[in-house]
Structures are given as structure tokens and as C-alpha cells.
Motif scaffolding. Sequence first.
Motif, PDB file in Angstrom:
ATOM      1  N   UNK A  27       0.842  -1.201   0.000  1.00  0.00           N
ATOM      2  CA  UNK A  27       0.000   0.000   0.000  1.00  0.00           C
ATOM      3  C   UNK A  27       0.874   1.247   0.000  1.00  0.00           C
ATOM      4  N   UNK A  28       1.873   1.288   0.863  1.00  0.00           N
ATOM      5  CA  UNK A  28       2.726   2.475   0.954  1.00  0.00           C
ATOM      6  C   UNK A  28       3.553   2.667  -0.310  1.00  0.00           C
ATOM      7  N   UNK A  29       3.989   1.582  -0.919  1.00  0.00           N
ATOM      8  CA  UNK A  29       4.719   1.687  -2.176  1.00  0.00           C
ATOM      9  C   UNK A  29       3.822   2.254  -3.273  1.00  0.00           C
ATOM     10  N   UNK A  30       2.591   1.782  -3.334  1.00  0.00           N
ATOM     11  CA  UNK A  30       1.654   2.267  -4.347  1.00  0.00           C
ATOM     12  C   UNK A  30       1.336   3.742  -4.137  1.00  0.00           C
ATOM     13  N   UNK A  31       1.103   4.143  -2.901  1.00  0.00           N
ATOM     14  CA  UNK A  31       0.796   5.549  -2.610  1.00  0.00           C
ATOM     15  C   UNK A  31       1.995   6.438  -2.938  1.00  0.00           C
ATOM     16  N   UNK A  32       3.182   6.016  -2.575  1.00  0.00           N
ATOM     17  CA  UNK A  32       4.378   6.797  -2.889  1.00  0.00           C
ATOM     18  C   UNK A  32       4.605   6.921  -4.377  1.00  0.00           C
ATOM     19  N   UNK A  33       4.357   5.849  -5.113  1.00  0.00           N
ATOM     20  CA  UNK A  33       4.502   5.886  -6.573  1.00  0.00           C
ATOM     21  C   UNK A  33       3.496   6.862  -7.180  1.00  0.00           C
ATOM     22  N   UNK A  34       2.251   6.829  -6.695  1.00  0.00           N
ATOM     23  CA  UNK A  34       1.215   7.719  -7.220  1.00  0.00           C
ATOM     24  C   UNK A  34       1.566   9.173  -6.915  1.00  0.00           C
ATOM     25  N   UNK A  36       4.526  10.418  -6.493  1.00  0.00           N
ATOM     26  CA  UNK A  36       5.649  10.787  -7.345  1.00  0.00           C
ATOM     27  C   UNK A  36       5.234  11.096  -8.768  1.00  0.00           C
ATOM     28  N   UNK A  37       4.189  10.442  -9.257  1.00  0.00           N
ATOM     29  CA  UNK A  37       3.739  10.686 -10.626  1.00  0.00           C
ATOM     30  C   UNK A  37       2.831  11.899 -10.752  1.00  0.00           C
ATOM     31  N   UNK A  38       1.993  12.140  -9.759  1.00  0.00           N
ATOM     32  CA  UNK A  38       0.934  13.138  -9.918  1.00  0.00           C
ATOM     33  C   UNK A  38       1.133  14.431  -9.153  1.00  0.00           C
ATOM     34  N   UNK A  39       1.876  14.431  -8.101  1.00  0.00           N
ATOM     35  CA  UNK A  39       1.995  15.642  -7.287  1.00  0.00           C
ATOM     36  C   UNK A  39       3.415  16.185  -7.348  1.00  0.00           C
TER      37      UNK A  39
END
Length: 67
Positions: A27-34, A36-39
Motif C-alpha cells: 500500500x505504501x509503495x503504491x501511494x508513494x509511486x502515485x 511521485x507521478x501526480x503531485x
Amino acid sequence: MAKGPAGIGTLTEPPQPTWWRANRHKVLLTVGYWIGLHLHGEPASPPATPSPGYTSPGPLHITPRST
């Protein structure tokens, strides 16, 4: 009085981890990846064009007026 383990050295199975404990790294990896891409911030805006001063530049050469 409660009884402890049957004997010294008896192994017991640990309790099953909760869903969060088992999957929090995903979950934390997915949130961090998102994030990094969007914000990544707003793009830098170009500097504002300077406004004209109180006087405008005169002509490059003076032409005589014919009267």
C-alpha cells in the motif's frame, strides 16, 4: 491459575498477521509511486514580460519635418 506452555521448548504458531500488517508495504509503495507521478508541483511559469516604463524609446534618428 492459568497454565503456561506444556513444556519448555514447545513451539507454538504465531498468530496470523492482520491484512494491514501483511500488505502495508504494498500500500505504501503504491501511494508513494502515485504521489511521485501526480503531485510533482506546478511547472515554473515564465517570467512576466516587463511593463513599459514612463517613457517610450524615441526614434533612432531624427527626420526634419517639411512645412
